[in-house]
Design a protein around this motif. Structure first.
Motif, PDB file in Angstrom:
ATOM      1  N   GLY A   8      18.704 -63.378 -23.299  1.00  0.00           N
ATOM      2  CA  GLY A   8      18.528 -64.169 -24.508  1.00  0.00           C
ATOM      3  C   GLY A   8      17.787 -65.463 -24.282  1.00  0.00           C
ATOM      4  N   GLU A   9      17.750 -65.942 -23.047  1.00  0.00           N
ATOM      5  CA  GLU A   9      17.116 -67.224 -22.790  1.00  0.00           C
ATOM      6  C   GLU A   9      15.600 -67.122 -22.668  1.00  0.00           C
ATOM      7  OE1 GLU A   9      18.883 -68.799 -19.334  1.00  0.00           O
ATOM      8  OE2 GLU A   9      20.902 -68.880 -20.160  1.00  0.00           O
ATOM      9  N   CYS A  10      15.046 -65.937 -22.476  1.00  0.00           N
ATOM     10  CA  CYS A  10      13.610 -65.747 -22.266  1.00  0.00           C
ATOM     11  C   CYS A  10      12.916 -65.471 -23.594  1.00  0.00           C
ATOM     12  CB  CYS A  10      13.350 -64.597 -21.296  1.00  0.00           C
ATOM     13  SG  CYS A  10      14.011 -64.889 -19.644  1.00  0.00           S
ATOM     14  N   GLU A  11      11.927 -66.270 -23.902  1.00  0.00           N
ATOM     15  CA  GLU A  11      11.142 -66.099 -25.115  1.00  0.00           C
ATOM     16  C   GLU A  11       9.666 -66.199 -24.774  1.00  0.00           C
ATOM     17  OE1 GLU A  11      12.188 -65.267 -28.035  1.00  0.00           O
ATOM     18  OE2 GLU A  11      14.341 -65.456 -27.653  1.00  0.00           O
ATOM     19  N   ILE A  12       8.834 -65.531 -25.606  1.00  0.00           N
ATOM     20  CA  ILE A  12       7.388 -65.556 -25.416  1.00  0.00           C
ATOM     21  C   ILE A  12       6.832 -66.718 -26.221  1.00  0.00           C
ATOM     22  CG2 ILE A  12       5.249 -64.242 -25.624  1.00  0.00           C
ATOM     23  CD1 ILE A  12       6.962 -61.695 -25.541  1.00  0.00           C
ATOM     24  N   ARG A  13       6.163 -67.650 -25.560  1.00  0.00           N
ATOM     25  CA  ARG A  13       5.641 -68.845 -26.215  1.00  0.00           C
ATOM     26  C   ARG A  13       4.214 -69.120 -25.738  1.00  0.00           C
ATOM     27  NH1 ARG A  13       9.407 -68.083 -28.902  1.00  0.00           N
ATOM     28  NH2 ARG A  13      11.233 -69.416 -29.286  1.00  0.00           N
ATOM     29  N   ARG A  14       3.523 -69.937 -26.535  1.00  0.00           N
ATOM     30  CA  ARG A  14       2.213 -70.415 -26.119  1.00  0.00           C
ATOM     31  C   ARG A  14       2.387 -71.418 -24.975  1.00  0.00           C
ATOM     32  NH1 ARG A  14      -1.898 -67.238 -28.119  1.00  0.00           N
ATOM     33  NH2 ARG A  14      -1.422 -66.655 -30.278  1.00  0.00           N
ATOM     34  N   ALA A  15       1.442 -71.405 -24.063  1.00  0.00           N
ATOM     35  CA  ALA A  15       1.533 -72.310 -22.927  1.00  0.00           C
ATOM     36  C   ALA A  15       1.414 -73.766 -23.346  1.00  0.00           C
ATOM     37  CB  ALA A  15       0.462 -71.978 -21.888  1.00  0.00           C
ATOM     38  N   GLY A  16       0.721 -74.040 -24.469  1.00  0.00           N
ATOM     39  CA  GLY A  16       0.564 -75.400 -24.942  1.00  0.00           C
ATOM     40  C   GLY A  16      -0.073 -75.398 -26.320  1.00  0.00           C
ATOM     41  N   PRO A  17      -0.105 -76.546 -26.964  1.00  0.00           N
ATOM     42  CA  PRO A  17      -0.732 -76.621 -28.290  1.00  0.00           C
ATOM     43  C   PRO A  17      -2.212 -76.237 -28.217  1.00  0.00           C
ATOM     44  CG  PRO A  17       0.554 -78.608 -27.824  1.00  0.00           C
ATOM     45  CD  PRO A  17       0.472 -77.841 -26.559  1.00  0.00           C
ATOM     46  N   GLY A  18      -2.600 -75.308 -29.067  1.00  0.00           N
ATOM     47  CA  GLY A  18      -3.984 -74.860 -29.101  1.00  0.00           C
ATOM     48  C   GLY A  18      -4.372 -73.923 -27.979  1.00  0.00           C
ATOM     49  N   SER A  19      -3.425 -73.557 -27.099  1.00  0.00           N
ATOM     50  CA  SER A  19      -3.727 -72.677 -25.976  1.00  0.00           C
ATOM     51  C   SER A  19      -3.526 -71.227 -26.386  1.00  0.00           C
ATOM     52  CB  SER A  19      -2.835 -73.019 -24.783  1.00  0.00           C
ATOM     53  OG  SER A  19      -3.014 -72.094 -23.742  1.00  0.00           O
ATOM     54  N   GLU A  20      -4.394 -70.363 -25.900  1.00  0.00           N
ATOM     55  CA  GLU A  20      -4.273 -68.931 -26.155  1.00  0.00           C
ATOM     56  C   GLU A  20      -3.423 -68.243 -25.093  1.00  0.00           C
ATOM     57  OE1 GLU A  20      -5.333 -67.324 -28.764  1.00  0.00           O
ATOM     58  OE2 GLU A  20      -6.179 -69.140 -29.640  1.00  0.00           O
ATOM     59  N   GLU A  21      -3.100 -68.949 -24.029  1.00  0.00           N
ATOM     60  CA  GLU A  21      -2.331 -68.345 -22.947  1.00  0.00           C
ATOM     61  C   GLU A  21      -0.865 -68.271 -23.331  1.00  0.00           C
ATOM     62  OE1 GLU A  21      -1.322 -69.117 -18.194  1.00  0.00           O
ATOM     63  OE2 GLU A  21      -2.706 -70.434 -19.302  1.00  0.00           O
ATOM     64  N   LEU A  22      -0.240 -67.134 -23.029  1.00  0.00           N
ATOM     65  CA  LEU A  22       1.170 -66.909 -23.333  1.00  0.00           C
ATOM     66  C   LEU A  22       1.996 -67.015 -22.057  1.00  0.00           C
ATOM     67  CD1 LEU A  22       0.902 -63.855 -25.766  1.00  0.00           C
ATOM     68  CD2 LEU A  22       1.276 -66.237 -26.372  1.00  0.00           C
ATOM     69  N   THR A  23       3.204 -67.468 -22.222  1.00  0.00           N
ATOM     70  CA  THR A  23       4.126 -67.573 -21.097  1.00  0.00           C
ATOM     71  C   THR A  23       5.519 -67.196 -21.554  1.00  0.00           C
ATOM     72  OG1 THR A  23       4.967 -69.034 -19.374  1.00  0.00           O
ATOM     73  CG2 THR A  23       4.620 -70.008 -21.521  1.00  0.00           C
ATOM     74  N   VAL A  24       6.368 -66.825 -20.619  1.00  0.00           N
ATOM     75  CA  VAL A  24       7.751 -66.443 -20.907  1.00  0.00           C
ATOM     76  C   VAL A  24       8.644 -67.586 -20.444  1.00  0.00           C
ATOM     77  CG1 VAL A  24       9.586 -64.776 -20.507  1.00  0.00           C
ATOM     78  CG2 VAL A  24       7.214 -64.007 -20.641  1.00  0.00           C
ATOM     79  N   THR A  25       9.346 -68.189 -21.396  1.00  0.00           N
ATOM     80  CA  THR A  25      10.215 -69.316 -21.057  1.00  0.00           C
ATOM     81  C   THR A  25      11.367 -68.853 -20.171  1.00  0.00           C
ATOM     82  OG1 THR A  25      11.532 -69.002 -23.053  1.00  0.00           O
ATOM     83  CG2 THR A  25       9.627 -70.479 -23.199  1.00  0.00           C
ATOM     84  N   ASN A  26      11.780 -69.727 -19.260  1.00  0.00           N
ATOM     85  CA  ASN A  26      12.911 -69.495 -18.355  1.00  0.00           C
ATOM     86  C   ASN A  26      12.696 -68.321 -17.405  1.00  0.00           C
ATOM     87  OD1 ASN A  26      14.372 -71.623 -19.542  1.00  0.00           O
ATOM     88  ND2 ASN A  26      15.123 -70.270 -21.147  1.00  0.00           N
ATOM     89  N   ALA A  27      11.482 -67.830 -17.312  1.00  0.00           N
ATOM     90  CA  ALA A  27      11.185 -66.764 -16.357  1.00  0.00           C
ATOM     91  C   ALA A  27      10.607 -67.374 -15.092  1.00  0.00           C
ATOM     92  CB  ALA A  27      10.204 -65.759 -16.951  1.00  0.00           C
ATOM     93  N   ARG A  28      10.856 -66.734 -13.974  1.00  0.00           N
ATOM     94  CA  ARG A  28      10.340 -67.219 -12.687  1.00  0.00           C
ATOM     95  C   ARG A  28       8.887 -66.806 -12.505  1.00  0.00           C
ATOM     96  NH1 ARG A  28      13.501 -65.236  -7.730  1.00  0.00           N
ATOM     97  NH2 ARG A  28      11.995 -66.622  -6.705  1.00  0.00           N
ATOM     98  N   TYR A  29       8.069 -67.773 -12.154  1.00  0.00           N
ATOM     99  CA  TYR A  29       6.672 -67.518 -11.780  1.00  0.00           C
ATOM    100  C   TYR A  29       6.548 -67.893 -10.300  1.00  0.00           C
ATOM    101  CZ  TYR A  29       5.395 -66.826 -16.669  1.00  0.00           C
ATOM    102  OH  TYR A  29       5.284 -66.335 -17.949  1.00  0.00           O
ATOM    103  N   VAL A  30       6.354 -66.872  -9.473  1.00  0.00           N
ATOM    104  CA  VAL A  30       6.438 -67.039  -8.019  1.00  0.00           C
ATOM    105  C   VAL A  30       5.037 -66.953  -7.412  1.00  0.00           C
ATOM    106  CG1 VAL A  30       7.484 -66.176  -5.895  1.00  0.00           C
ATOM    107  CG2 VAL A  30       8.696 -65.939  -8.083  1.00  0.00           C
ATOM    108  N   PRO A  31       4.574 -67.994  -6.721  1.00  0.00           N
ATOM    109  CA  PRO A  31       3.289 -67.888  -5.992  1.00  0.00           C
ATOM    110  C   PRO A  31       3.425 -66.887  -4.836  1.00  0.00           C
ATOM    111  CG  PRO A  31       3.919 -70.185  -6.306  1.00  0.00           C
ATOM    112  CD  PRO A  31       5.106 -69.360  -6.678  1.00  0.00           C
ATOM    113  N   VAL A  32       2.462 -65.995  -4.706  1.00  0.00           N
ATOM    114  CA  VAL A  32       2.455 -64.990  -3.645  1.00  0.00           C
ATOM    115  C   VAL A  32       1.130 -65.064  -2.899  1.00  0.00           C
ATOM    116  CG1 VAL A  32       4.090 -63.434  -4.755  1.00  0.00           C
ATOM    117  CG2 VAL A  32       1.675 -63.234  -5.287  1.00  0.00           C
ATOM    118  N   SER A  33       1.193 -64.732  -1.618  1.00  0.00           N
ATOM    119  CA  SER A  33      -0.021 -64.752  -0.811  1.00  0.00           C
ATOM    120  C   SER A  33      -0.068 -63.636   0.212  1.00  0.00           C
ATOM    121  CB  SER A  33      -0.136 -66.101  -0.081  1.00  0.00           C
ATOM    122  OG  SER A  33       1.007 -66.322   0.731  1.00  0.00           O
ATOM    123  N   CYS A  34       0.975 -62.799   0.286  1.00  0.00           N
ATOM    124  CA  CYS A  34       0.976 -61.716   1.263  1.00  0.00           C
ATOM    125  C   CYS A  34       1.802 -60.558   0.720  1.00  0.00           C
ATOM    126  CB  CYS A  34       1.539 -62.184   2.604  1.00  0.00           C
ATOM    127  SG  CYS A  34       3.254 -62.741   2.535  1.00  0.00           S
TER     128      CYS A  34
END
Length: 630
Positions: A440-466
């Protein structure tokens, strides 16, 4: 008694002093020198006054210092002197004349002796006066010497103290000397070693000097070569700059041609994959699934699929069963049951690489429950590299290509997220701890005002390199995903899983930037309600799940059709799935759908439904994709 002896001591000291003074006037310098020497020793005290005893002693000294020996006088009546060594004969009493002559001679001798003594007396008196004067001078000198002696005694006492200190210092220095001698012996040994080492170093130095001379000769030759090489390097640098410009132009041309090639293949492509028969499942008849050869013969990869269906409800007038009905389908590529995971990925590798060029890419796995969607996307159990799915293979390919492009000045960063959509609720599959399983805590939102990019609130975004980091994320997501037992599969995924990889690239030398997202989606099982329901108390929950799954899949088809028909309104918001993926479904994106089907005859109805849906998607055409560059 000591008081009685004291005057006697003083008289003795006075006599000694007078005797020393009267001995000779020439010894005065010696007395002075002796007095100076006695500064270091203790001397006896000299009396300050002289008395009659001192004068008598002086007279006795002067008497002893006569120039010649005194001739003893013979008493009257004495025997005549010896002549020729023989005793003279005694005159007889009657020889008065002879006796008179002897007395005259003796008188004459006495007078001469008296005269001599008078002269000596006069001389002695003169010497006495002179000695008295010298005694007075010596008395003054003696008093001076006594003061000097007292000072010398004080100095001697001080010298004794200093001597004690010096003795202690000598002992200390002797100990230090012993220590220094030991150290000296060690240093001598070390010196011997160093001498040996010096001789060795000298030999090495000579060798190095010879080598240096040879190196200098070689250096002289090399300097001329370096000068020519510098000129050549200057030319090579200019050529390198030119080649860099050319390489950049070729890279841009490669991206353009690569994108054009993908467009020629279609911005929406559909691949069909038939899973193999699993152990314990009935073997289908050979004519059930056919894979006709391509236009180039058996060497071409298959692109068509023919499914045979026998309907027992239909029959002929004679009562014989009706002949089987064949359904033919054509896709961009068809993978038979024996196709390997690496063969499947080879077909989509270039499409995955488009994400590095700035094009959004979305790959779906569609099909009924148990048709092999999750195996295609994530791979089989364990860590066997032969059965790895598209997600780990795609990321390994991206990491490899990004490293190659790093040599051309590009730097890339990757951020991964993994969510599932279950009953129109977004859940974070990478959540850990208390947030695990909370949707219930995860929602789909715009990344910022006027931005077309979407993000999921309260979701983990993990940098990966290998690859290891990706494997850990996939393992965690597999544990968190919602599954259930159905009549079609013992463990069926009851949600849409969406793996998103945000890619950001930058070329600092040229000021270029690009960004895109790679979406790898494992859709939930697409089947009608009746075959998918399992008996038991959870029928209502499975019913709601199936309704939500079919609704979101229908919305996905409507969105693709609306994009193909260039409609003004695209119903992205009708489903959480299409709303989350809207930036990867439009005209600037590239899409590929895997339709997975079962090889069993009992699933032919669901297989045909999946194939028909995939055929409709394959007929759609979306506009030219545009790269997201700055």
């Amino acid at each position: 008694m000591e008081d009685a002896l004291e005057p006697e001591k003083k008289r003795t000291r006075g006599l000694d002093t007078v005797t020393k003074i009267a001995t000779s006037q020439s010894r005065a310098p010696a007395i002075t020198a002796r007095t100076q020497t006695q500064n270091q020793i203790t001397a006896p005290k000299v009396p300050k006054k002289t008395g009659p005893r001192c004068s008598t002693a002086i007279a006795m000294v002067l008497k002893n210092q006569k120039s010649g020996p005194a001739v003893p006088a013979q008493k009257p009546g004495a025997a005549p002197p010896m002549v020729g060594g023989r005793k003279p004969t005694k005159r007889p009493a009657w020889d008065l004349k002879g006796q008179l002559c002897d007395l005259n001679a003796e008188l004459k001798c006495c007078r001469e002796r008296t005269q001599t003594l008078a002269q000596e007396n006069q001389q002695l008196q003169d010497q006495l006066r002179e000695a008295q004067q010298q005694a007075k001078a010596r008395g003054a000198e003696c008093r001076t010497l006594e003061g000097e002696l007292a000072r010398v005694q004080a100095q001697a006492e001080q010298g004794q103290q200093e001597l004690g200190s010096l003795r202690a210092r000598v002992l200390e220095l002797e100990e230090q000397q012993c220590t220094q001698e030991g150290l000296l012996r060690e240093l001598q040994k070390e010196q011997l070693g160093l001498q040996e080492e010096r001789r060795g170093l000298a030999a090495r130095l000579e060798e190095q000097e010879r080598r240096l001379q040879a190196s200098e000769a070689a250096l002289s030759g090399s300097q001329a070569e370096v000068a020519s090489l510098r000129q050549e390097a200057t030319g090579q640098a200019a050529l390198l700059v030119e080649q860099g410009e050319r390489l950049h132009g070729l890279e841009m041309e490669r991206r353009r041609l690569h994108n054009q090639l993908q467009e020629l293949k279609g911005n929406i492509r559909v691949f069909c994959r038939v899973r193999p028969v699993l152990p314990g499942e009935p073997t289908p008849p050979p004519s059930f699934l056919l894979f006709p050869s391509g236009p180039g013969g058996p060497a071409d990869p298959p692109t068509r699929l023919s499914v045979s269906r026998c309907d027992e409800r239909r029959g002929t007038l004679s009562g014989a069963p009706a002949p089987a009905t064949r359904h033919d389908f054509s896709f961009d590529r068809v993978f038979p049951p024996g196709s390997r995971q690496d063969e499947v990925f080879e077909e989509i590798a270039m499409l995955v690489q488009s994400a590095l060029d700035g094009y959004p890419v979305c790959i779906f796995a569609y099909g009924q429950t148990g048709s092999g969607k999750t195996f295609t996307m994530e791979g089989g159990p364990g860590r066997d590299p032969q059965v790895e799915g598209l997600i780990p293979r795609a990321l390994r390919h991206l990491f490899s290509v990004a490293q190659e492009l790093g040599g051309q000045g590009w730097t890339y960063s990757f951020v991964a997220s993994y969510v599932e959509i279950y009953n129109e609720t977004v859940r974070d599959l990478l959540a850990t701890g208390p947030r695990k399983g909370q949707g219930g805590e995860c929602e789909i939102r715009r990344a910022g005002p006027g931005s077309e990019e979407l993000t999921v609130t309260n979701a983990r975004y993990v940098p990966v390199s290998c690859e290891k980091e990706v494997e850990a994320l996939l393992h965690l997501a597999h544990q968190n995903r919602a599954v259930a037992r159905t009549s079609q599969n013992e463990r069926s995924s009851r949600s849409h899983s969406v793996f998103q990889l945000q890619i950001s690239g930058e070329h600092t030398g040229r000021g270029l930037q690009c960004g895109a997202s790679l979406n790898l989606v494992d859709l939930a099982g697409s089947e009608r309600l009746d075959p998918s329901l399992a008996l038991g108390p959870g029928e209502r929950d499975r019913l709601r799940e199936t309704q939500a799954i079919n609704s979101s899949l229908s919305t996905l088809g409507l969105v693709i059709m609306a994009l193909s028909n260039k409609e003004s309104h695209i119903p992205y918001r009708n489903s959480k799935l299409t709303y989350l993926l809207q930036n990867s479904l439009g005209g600037s994106a590239k899409m590929l759908m895997f339709v997975n089907i079962s090889p069993l005859e009992e699933n032919v109805s669901e297989s045909l439904n999946s194939l028909r849906f995939a055929s409709k998607v394959n007929q759609c055409v979306i506009g030219t994709a545009q790269a997201n560059r700055k």
